[in-house]
Design an enzyme around this catalytic site. Structure first.
Site, PDB file in Angstrom:
ATOM      1  N   ALA A  58       0.827  -1.216   0.000  1.00  0.00           N
ATOM      2  CA  ALA A  58       0.000   0.000   0.000  1.00  0.00           C
ATOM      3  C   ALA A  58       0.856   1.257   0.000  1.00  0.00           C
ATOM      4  O   ALA A  58       1.964   1.269   0.523  1.00  0.00           O
ATOM      5  CB  ALA A  58      -0.905  -0.011   1.224  1.00  0.00           C
ATOM      6  N   GLY A  59       0.315   2.313  -0.595  1.00  0.00           N
ATOM      7  CA  GLY A  59       0.976   3.610  -0.556  1.00  0.00           C
ATOM      8  C   GLY A  59       1.458   4.085  -1.912  1.00  0.00           C
ATOM      9  O   GLY A  59       1.598   5.284  -2.127  1.00  0.00           O
ATOM     10  N   ASP A  61      -0.079   3.222  -5.069  1.00  0.00           N
ATOM     11  CA  ASP A  61      -1.280   3.621  -5.807  1.00  0.00           C
ATOM     12  C   ASP A  61      -2.388   3.903  -4.796  1.00  0.00           C
ATOM     13  O   ASP A  61      -3.363   3.171  -4.679  1.00  0.00           O
ATOM     14  CB  ASP A  61      -1.680   2.519  -6.792  1.00  0.00           C
ATOM     15  CG  ASP A  61      -2.770   2.976  -7.751  1.00  0.00           C
ATOM     16  OD1 ASP A  61      -3.089   4.187  -7.744  1.00  0.00           O
ATOM     17  OD2 ASP A  61      -3.308   2.134  -8.495  1.00  0.00           O
ATOM     18  N   LYS A  62      -2.217   5.001  -4.077  1.00  0.00           N
ATOM     19  CA  LYS A  62      -3.144   5.325  -2.983  1.00  0.00           C
ATOM     20  C   LYS A  62      -4.572   5.493  -3.479  1.00  0.00           C
ATOM     21  O   LYS A  62      -5.521   5.200  -2.765  1.00  0.00           O
ATOM     22  CB  LYS A  62      -2.703   6.627  -2.290  1.00  0.00           C
ATOM     23  CG  LYS A  62      -1.510   6.440  -1.356  1.00  0.00           C
ATOM     24  CD  LYS A  62      -1.146   7.747  -0.676  1.00  0.00           C
ATOM     25  CE  LYS A  62       0.127   7.667   0.130  1.00  0.00           C
ATOM     26  NZ  LYS A  62      -0.039   7.103   1.470  1.00  0.00           N
ATOM     27  N   ASN A 107       9.092   8.552   4.922  1.00  0.00           N
ATOM     28  CA  ASN A 107       7.921   9.340   4.517  1.00  0.00           C
ATOM     29  C   ASN A 107       7.081   9.709   5.726  1.00  0.00           C
ATOM     30  O   ASN A 107       7.005   8.976   6.705  1.00  0.00           O
ATOM     31  CB  ASN A 107       7.090   8.581   3.475  1.00  0.00           C
ATOM     32  CG  ASN A 107       5.989   7.738   4.095  1.00  0.00           C
ATOM     33  OD1 ASN A 107       4.901   8.233   4.391  1.00  0.00           O
ATOM     34  ND2 ASN A 107       6.285   6.456   4.328  1.00  0.00           N
ATOM     35  N   PHE A 111      -1.558   9.644   5.131  1.00  0.00           N
ATOM     36  CA  PHE A 111      -2.797   9.219   4.451  1.00  0.00           C
ATOM     37  C   PHE A 111      -3.370  10.305   3.536  1.00  0.00           C
ATOM     38  O   PHE A 111      -4.574  10.621   3.580  1.00  0.00           O
ATOM     39  CB  PHE A 111      -3.873   8.804   5.461  1.00  0.00           C
ATOM     40  CG  PHE A 111      -3.596   7.530   6.220  1.00  0.00           C
ATOM     41  CD1 PHE A 111      -2.528   6.714   5.901  1.00  0.00           C
ATOM     42  CD2 PHE A 111      -4.428   7.142   7.269  1.00  0.00           C
ATOM     43  CE1 PHE A 111      -2.277   5.546   6.612  1.00  0.00           C
ATOM     44  CE2 PHE A 111      -4.188   5.970   7.982  1.00  0.00           C
ATOM     45  CZ  PHE A 111      -3.123   5.189   7.647  1.00  0.00           C
ATOM     46  N   ASN A 171      -5.455  -1.030   8.169  1.00  0.00           N
ATOM     47  CA  ASN A 171      -4.134  -0.480   8.494  1.00  0.00           C
ATOM     48  C   ASN A 171      -4.150   0.104   9.907  1.00  0.00           C
ATOM     49  O   ASN A 171      -4.768   1.137  10.148  1.00  0.00           O
ATOM     50  CB  ASN A 171      -3.772   0.594   7.457  1.00  0.00           C
ATOM     51  CG  ASN A 171      -2.390   1.179   7.701  1.00  0.00           C
ATOM     52  OD1 ASN A 171      -1.685   0.762   8.625  1.00  0.00           O
ATOM     53  ND2 ASN A 171      -2.000   2.141   6.881  1.00  0.00           N
ATOM     54  N   SER A 174       0.345   2.757  10.430  1.00  0.00           N
ATOM     55  CA  SER A 174       1.101   3.888   9.887  1.00  0.00           C
ATOM     56  C   SER A 174       1.571   4.773  11.040  1.00  0.00           C
ATOM     57  O   SER A 174       0.800   5.084  11.944  1.00  0.00           O
ATOM     58  CB  SER A 174       0.220   4.709   8.951  1.00  0.00           C
ATOM     59  OG  SER A 174       0.862   5.937   8.698  1.00  0.00           O
ATOM     60  N   ASN A 176       2.285   7.852  10.810  1.00  0.00           N
ATOM     61  CA  ASN A 176       2.034   9.264  10.501  1.00  0.00           C
ATOM     62  C   ASN A 176       0.606   9.720  10.775  1.00  0.00           C
ATOM     63  O   ASN A 176       0.229  10.826  10.408  1.00  0.00           O
ATOM     64  CB  ASN A 176       2.399   9.535   9.033  1.00  0.00           C
ATOM     65  CG  ASN A 176       3.841   9.166   8.733  1.00  0.00           C
ATOM     66  OD1 ASN A 176       4.735   9.538   9.488  1.00  0.00           O
ATOM     67  ND2 ASN A 176       4.073   8.411   7.673  1.00  0.00           N
ATOM     68  N   THR A 177      -0.195   8.833  11.379  1.00  0.00           N
ATOM     69  CA  THR A 177      -1.546   9.224  11.819  1.00  0.00           C
ATOM     70  C   THR A 177      -1.554   9.109  13.341  1.00  0.00           C
ATOM     71  O   THR A 177      -1.416   8.005  13.866  1.00  0.00           O
ATOM     72  CB  THR A 177      -2.613   8.297  11.176  1.00  0.00           C
ATOM     73  OG1 THR A 177      -2.613   8.533   9.765  1.00  0.00           O
ATOM     74  CG2 THR A 177      -3.998   8.563  11.730  1.00  0.00           C
ATOM     75  N   LYS A 212      -2.657  -4.875   9.121  1.00  0.00           N
ATOM     76  CA  LYS A 212      -1.255  -4.504   8.874  1.00  0.00           C
ATOM     77  C   LYS A 212      -0.638  -4.001  10.177  1.00  0.00           C
ATOM     78  O   LYS A 212      -1.165  -3.112  10.845  1.00  0.00           O
ATOM     79  CB  LYS A 212      -1.169  -3.443   7.777  1.00  0.00           C
ATOM     80  CG  LYS A 212       0.265  -3.198   7.331  1.00  0.00           C
ATOM     81  CD  LYS A 212       0.306  -2.532   5.972  1.00  0.00           C
ATOM     82  CE  LYS A 212       1.717  -2.175   5.559  1.00  0.00           C
ATOM     83  NZ  LYS A 212       1.779  -1.500   4.275  1.00  0.00           N
ATOM     84  N   ASN A 241       4.571  -2.572   8.416  1.00  0.00           N
ATOM     85  CA  ASN A 241       4.585  -1.194   7.930  1.00  0.00           C
ATOM     86  C   ASN A 241       5.990  -0.606   8.158  1.00  0.00           C
ATOM     87  O   ASN A 241       6.911  -1.316   8.548  1.00  0.00           O
ATOM     88  CB  ASN A 241       3.520  -0.378   8.676  1.00  0.00           C
ATOM     89  CG  ASN A 241       2.906   0.682   7.777  1.00  0.00           C
ATOM     90  OD1 ASN A 241       3.637   1.421   7.094  1.00  0.00           O
ATOM     91  ND2 ASN A 241       1.598   0.796   7.760  1.00  0.00           N
ATOM     92  N   THR A 242       6.142   0.676   7.966  1.00  0.00           N
ATOM     93  CA  THR A 242       7.443   1.347   8.149  1.00  0.00           C
ATOM     94  C   THR A 242       7.785   1.463   9.634  1.00  0.00           C
ATOM     95  O   THR A 242       6.924   1.307  10.499  1.00  0.00           O
ATOM     96  CB  THR A 242       7.392   2.762   7.547  1.00  0.00           C
ATOM     97  OG1 THR A 242       6.285   3.459   8.125  1.00  0.00           O
ATOM     98  CG2 THR A 242       7.235   2.725   6.043  1.00  0.00           C
ATOM     99  N   GLY A 288      11.942  -4.055   2.998  1.00  0.00           N
ATOM    100  CA  GLY A 288      13.340  -4.147   2.605  1.00  0.00           C
ATOM    101  C   GLY A 288      13.700  -5.191   1.581  1.00  0.00           C
ATOM    102  O   GLY A 288      14.871  -5.535   1.427  1.00  0.00           O
ATOM    103  N   TYR A 309       7.708  -2.075  -1.905  1.00  0.00           N
ATOM    104  CA  TYR A 309       7.445  -0.713  -2.371  1.00  0.00           C
ATOM    105  C   TYR A 309       8.773  -0.019  -2.699  1.00  0.00           C
ATOM    106  O   TYR A 309       9.044   0.345  -3.849  1.00  0.00           O
ATOM    107  CB  TYR A 309       6.658   0.057  -1.292  1.00  0.00           C
ATOM    108  CG  TYR A 309       6.237   1.469  -1.659  1.00  0.00           C
ATOM    109  CD1 TYR A 309       6.924   2.224  -2.587  1.00  0.00           C
ATOM    110  CD2 TYR A 309       5.132   2.054  -1.067  1.00  0.00           C
ATOM    111  CE1 TYR A 309       6.530   3.517  -2.921  1.00  0.00           C
ATOM    112  CE2 TYR A 309       4.728   3.355  -1.387  1.00  0.00           C
ATOM    113  CZ  TYR A 309       5.439   4.070  -2.308  1.00  0.00           C
ATOM    114  OH  TYR A 309       5.051   5.344  -2.631  1.00  0.00           O
TER     115      TYR A 309
END
Ligand SMILES: Cc1cc2nc3c(=O)[nH]c(=O)nc-3n(C[C@H](O)[C@H](O)[C@H](O)COP(=O)(O)O)c2cc1C
Length: 347
Positions: A58-59, A61-62, A107, A111, A171, A174, A176-177, A212, A241-242, A288, A309
């Site tokens: 994911a990420g 083709d959002k 990143n 979202f 998800n 992430s 970042n949320t 995820k 995820n990251t 990775g 990705y």
């Protein structure tokens, strides 16, 4: 020509490069690769045929804009999203950083997407035509930044998307949320799992629902998540995820780190979850991957499928076809008839 275009894109600002890549793919500006199926890579999972274990995570083709072109590059499945109920702009720019030497990306997008209604329209109208009946589409869903009750968002997303996709990923990971990862704590996780599976039942659907997971969870979280997954017959976990972990990197940029520095850490989660669930829950390994050997490693630890990705960004449009070819060659050389024989062999 495509190699030159990829070189040019690697030199410009990352978010602009991504935007141009999507535009290019939409316009059909990608190599016309003659993909060759190989039975040794084929698996049937959740009643669906995966031609190879390699999917796009994911990420990228959002907004579900380029599903068909991406399949043409050799992915057997594409996960679009993360989609939120309402469109949202995401965090302030700049928010994507290439760390070329480290084969990594950081990143802090948050979202950014065009929202449920528009994404659904894209899935139904633009991309997912009969040409690709044998390819698999996953939709990754998440809550809007200002949502108070995540379950309200997940409900509206699930009810709108289950009929036009092959699987749904919730998800919860992430970085970042704000607050999202708190949902991986046992009580919250259990509530979400039970609610979303109940929703599926209420809608008479059998669509696989995956979760995820973050690579930064504690050993306690791992045990709790594994127990809850087993007790509720969860279809699968996506690992991972990251990461926010910077121990492998001397860079203090904020955001989620992907690519090579994530490889070992995400593998550790695959190994742990495979053991904690006695191999009973399907695992998708992400983080990775740059070579076919990396794919093999994740599968040997217990992943049934993989996603990537960052390496796709660095290696360009011919990469996935090459990975598929390399992977079937290794499977052949190692004397396996089918890639499924590899799963968990080093767990
Ligand atoms: C620029 C960028 C945006 C991402 N956006 C999302 C996203 O919207 N939802 C999600 O679940 N993961 C997202 N990810 C995480 C990837 O799907 C993947 O889990 C992670 O990058 C590790 O895989 P990799 O090392 O192969 O990149 C994003 C990653 C990157 C690099």
């Amino acid at each position: 020509m495509y190699k030159l275009a990829h070189f040019f894109l690697s030199k410009i600002e990352p978010e602009l490069a991504h935007k141009l890549s999507i535009l290019g793919l939409r316009a059909g500006l990608h190599p016309k690769i003659k993909l060759k199926d190989n039975d040794s890579l084929k698996q049937i999972i959740w009643g669906r045929t995966f031609k190879t274990p390699i999917g796009l995570s994911a990420g990228f083709d959002k907004n579900a804009e380029v599903i068909s072109p991406l399949f043409k590059l050799g992915f057997s499945y594409i996960e679009v999203g993360t989609v939120t109920p309402l469109a949202q702009k995401g965090n302030l720019k700049p928010r994507i950083f290439r760390l070329k030497k480290e084969k990594a990306i950081i990143n802090s997008l948050g979202f950014n997407n065009i929202g449920l209604k528009a994404v659904k329209k894209n899935i139904l109208e633009k991309n997912f035509n009969n040409l690709f009946q044998d390819r698999i589409l996953g939709v990754n869903i998440g809550n809007n930044k200002n949502t108070i009750e995540i379950l309200d968002d997940l409900k509206v997303l699930f009810e709108n998307l289950y009929s036009c996709s092959d699987y749904i990923t919730v998800n919860l990971s992430s970085p970042n949320t704000p607050g999202l990862r708190d949902n991986l704590k046992s009580n919250n996780f259990e509530k979400i799992v039970k609610s979303i599976y109940k929703l599926r039942e209420d809608n008479n659907s059998k669509i696989p629902i995956l979760f995820k997971i973050s690579p930064d969870i504690t050993p306690e979280d791992k045990k709790d998540i594994a127990l809850i997954a087993l007790a509720n017959d969860v279809d699968g976990l996506i690992l991972t995820n990251t990461t926010l972990d910077r121990t492998k990197l001397n860079i203090s940029l904020k955001g989620g780190l992907s690519g090579r520095p994530l490889f070992d850490k995400s593998n550790e989660l695959i190994r742990d979850f495979y053991a904690l669930t006695s191999g009973k829950i399907k695992l998708i390994g992400v983080g990775g991957i740059f070579t076919s050997e990396d794919i093999l490693t994740k599968m040997q630890y217990g992943a049934s499928l993989i996603q990537l990705y960052t390496s796709f960004v660095y290696q360009g449009p011919y990469f996935i076809d090459q990975l598929n070819k390399d992977l079937s060659q290794i499977i052949n050389e190692l004397g396996y008839k089918n890639i499924s024989e590899v799963i968990g062999s080093m767990a």
